[in-house]
Design a protein around this motif. Sequence first.
Motif, short mmCIF file in Angstrom:
data_model
loop_
_atom_site.label_atom_id
_atom_site.label_comp_id
_atom_site.label_asym_id
_atom_site.label_seq_id
_atom_site.Cartn_x
_atom_site.Cartn_y
_atom_site.Cartn_z
N VAL A 102 46.38 26.78 -68.08
CA VAL A 102 45.53 26.74 -66.89
C VAL A 102 45.20 25.29 -66.52
CG1 VAL A 102 43.29 27.45 -65.96
CG2 VAL A 102 44.53 28.95 -67.53
N PRO A 103 45.47 24.89 -65.26
CA PRO A 103 45.13 23.53 -64.83
C PRO A 103 43.66 23.44 -64.44
CG PRO A 103 46.11 24.72 -63.00
CD PRO A 103 46.13 25.66 -64.20
N PRO A 104 43.14 22.22 -64.33
CA PRO A 104 41.79 22.06 -63.79
C PRO A 104 41.77 22.54 -62.35
CG PRO A 104 42.88 19.93 -64.06
CD PRO A 104 43.79 20.96 -64.62
N ASN A 105 40.63 23.12 -61.92
CA ASN A 105 40.55 23.60 -60.55
C ASN A 105 39.19 23.28 -59.95
OD1 ASN A 105 38.72 25.87 -61.13
ND2 ASN A 105 40.48 26.71 -62.22
N LEU A 106 39.08 23.51 -58.66
CA LEU A 106 37.86 23.16 -57.94
C LEU A 106 36.62 23.85 -58.53
CD1 LEU A 106 36.81 21.40 -55.65
CD2 LEU A 106 37.22 23.31 -54.09
N PRO A 107 36.67 25.15 -58.86
CA PRO A 107 35.48 25.77 -59.48
C PRO A 107 35.06 25.11 -60.80
CG PRO A 107 36.91 27.47 -58.62
CD PRO A 107 37.67 26.17 -58.51
N ASP A 108 36.01 24.58 -61.58
CA ASP A 108 35.64 23.85 -62.80
C ASP A 108 34.74 22.67 -62.45
OD1 ASP A 108 37.19 25.36 -64.68
OD2 ASP A 108 38.99 24.23 -64.09
N MET A 109 35.11 21.94 -61.39
CA MET A 109 34.36 20.74 -61.01
C MET A 109 33.02 21.10 -60.36
SD MET A 109 36.37 18.57 -62.27
CE MET A 109 37.51 19.56 -63.24
N THR A 110 33.02 22.10 -59.47
CA THR A 110 31.76 22.46 -58.82
C THR A 110 30.79 23.09 -59.81
OG1 THR A 110 32.71 24.55 -58.01
CG2 THR A 110 32.77 22.65 -56.51
N ASP A 111 31.32 23.85 -60.78
CA ASP A 111 30.45 24.39 -61.84
C ASP A 111 29.83 23.25 -62.66
OD1 ASP A 111 31.10 26.94 -61.03
OD2 ASP A 111 32.36 27.40 -62.77
N MET A 112 30.66 22.26 -63.00
CA MET A 112 30.17 21.11 -63.77
C MET A 112 29.08 20.37 -63.00
SD MET A 112 30.75 17.42 -63.91
CE MET A 112 32.35 17.23 -63.19
N MET A 113 29.28 20.18 -61.70
CA MET A 113 28.28 19.49 -60.90
C MET A 113 26.99 20.30 -60.82
SD MET A 113 30.59 17.58 -57.94
CE MET A 113 31.10 19.09 -57.18
N ALA A 114 27.10 21.62 -60.72
CA ALA A 114 25.91 22.48 -60.70
C ALA A 114 25.16 22.41 -62.03
CB ALA A 114 26.30 23.92 -60.38
N VAL A 115 25.90 22.36 -63.13
CA VAL A 115 25.27 22.22 -64.45
C VAL A 115 24.55 20.88 -64.55
CG1 VAL A 115 25.75 21.94 -66.93
CG2 VAL A 115 26.78 23.83 -65.66
N LEU A 116 25.18 19.81 -64.08
CA LEU A 116 24.51 18.50 -64.09
C LEU A 116 23.22 18.55 -63.28
CD1 LEU A 116 27.51 16.01 -63.71
CD2 LEU A 116 26.17 16.48 -65.77
N ASP A 117 23.26 19.20 -62.13
CA ASP A 117 22.05 19.31 -61.30
C ASP A 117 20.96 20.09 -62.03
OD1 ASP A 117 23.22 17.88 -59.26
OD2 ASP A 117 23.76 19.66 -58.09
N TYR A 118 21.33 21.15 -62.69
CA TYR A 118 20.35 22.00 -63.37
C TYR A 118 19.81 21.33 -64.64
CZ TYR A 118 18.24 25.97 -65.74
OH TYR A 118 17.38 26.80 -66.39
N GLU A 119 20.73 20.82 -65.46
CA GLU A 119 20.34 20.25 -66.76
C GLU A 119 19.74 18.85 -66.64
OE1 GLU A 119 20.44 21.59 -69.83
OE2 GLU A 119 21.30 23.49 -69.16
N LEU A 120 20.16 18.12 -65.61
CA LEU A 120 19.75 16.72 -65.46
C LEU A 120 19.24 16.46 -64.05
CD1 LEU A 120 22.94 15.29 -67.20
CD2 LEU A 120 20.69 15.52 -68.25
N PRO A 121 18.08 17.00 -63.70
CA PRO A 121 17.56 16.80 -62.34
C PRO A 121 17.28 15.33 -62.03
CG PRO A 121 15.92 17.90 -63.71
CD PRO A 121 17.18 17.80 -64.52
#
Length: 181
Positions: free
Chosen positions: A65-84
């Motif tokens: 499986v290659p990296p995809n857009l949902p991988d990146m948007t999920d990561m950005m959402a986690v950063l927003d949640y975990e690291l406001p």
Amino acid sequence: MTQISITGIFVLDRDIEEFKPDFVLSIIDLDGCDQEIALDVLAKAAVPYHHMGFYDVPRLLNGCVPPNLPDMTDMMAVLDYELPVAPERIMVHCHAGVSRSPAVALIALAHLSTRAGKSSPEEGRRIARQVFEAQPMSQPNKRILDLAQQLFGEMGEAMVLEGIKLREECDYGQVDVENIW
């Protein structure tokens, strides 16, 4: 400005101890021992983290499986949640710390900069220089670079072009490989 550390799985424990990250982005293959090693090291270090599972491939190849857009948007959402609030130190690791990690680090830093209101092409070039300083052996995954351009427009394009320039200028003979592996 958030500091970044880019590393591989086999020196993850040492680098966590030395860098003392506020958060770790953990990129693993979906098979093999990487996940077990990463989970063990991260649990012992008691550092917050987000796992991402994809291979270092440009497209679906033989079930990889290659990296995809949902991988990146999920990561950005986690950063927003975990690291406001912007963290002082983020660590990104994959298997070798050379391809997926630098590319994901570019997206993470670009997201944090955009969140702080900085989204210019110059900011993209600054981020590329910061990532290449953290990992001079960077050979960022091309699929993730394409995603960076999609996500960040002109800033993403400037970041990718600066990264290409830095990669072409790198004198790999001068890189201290002792600190990579």
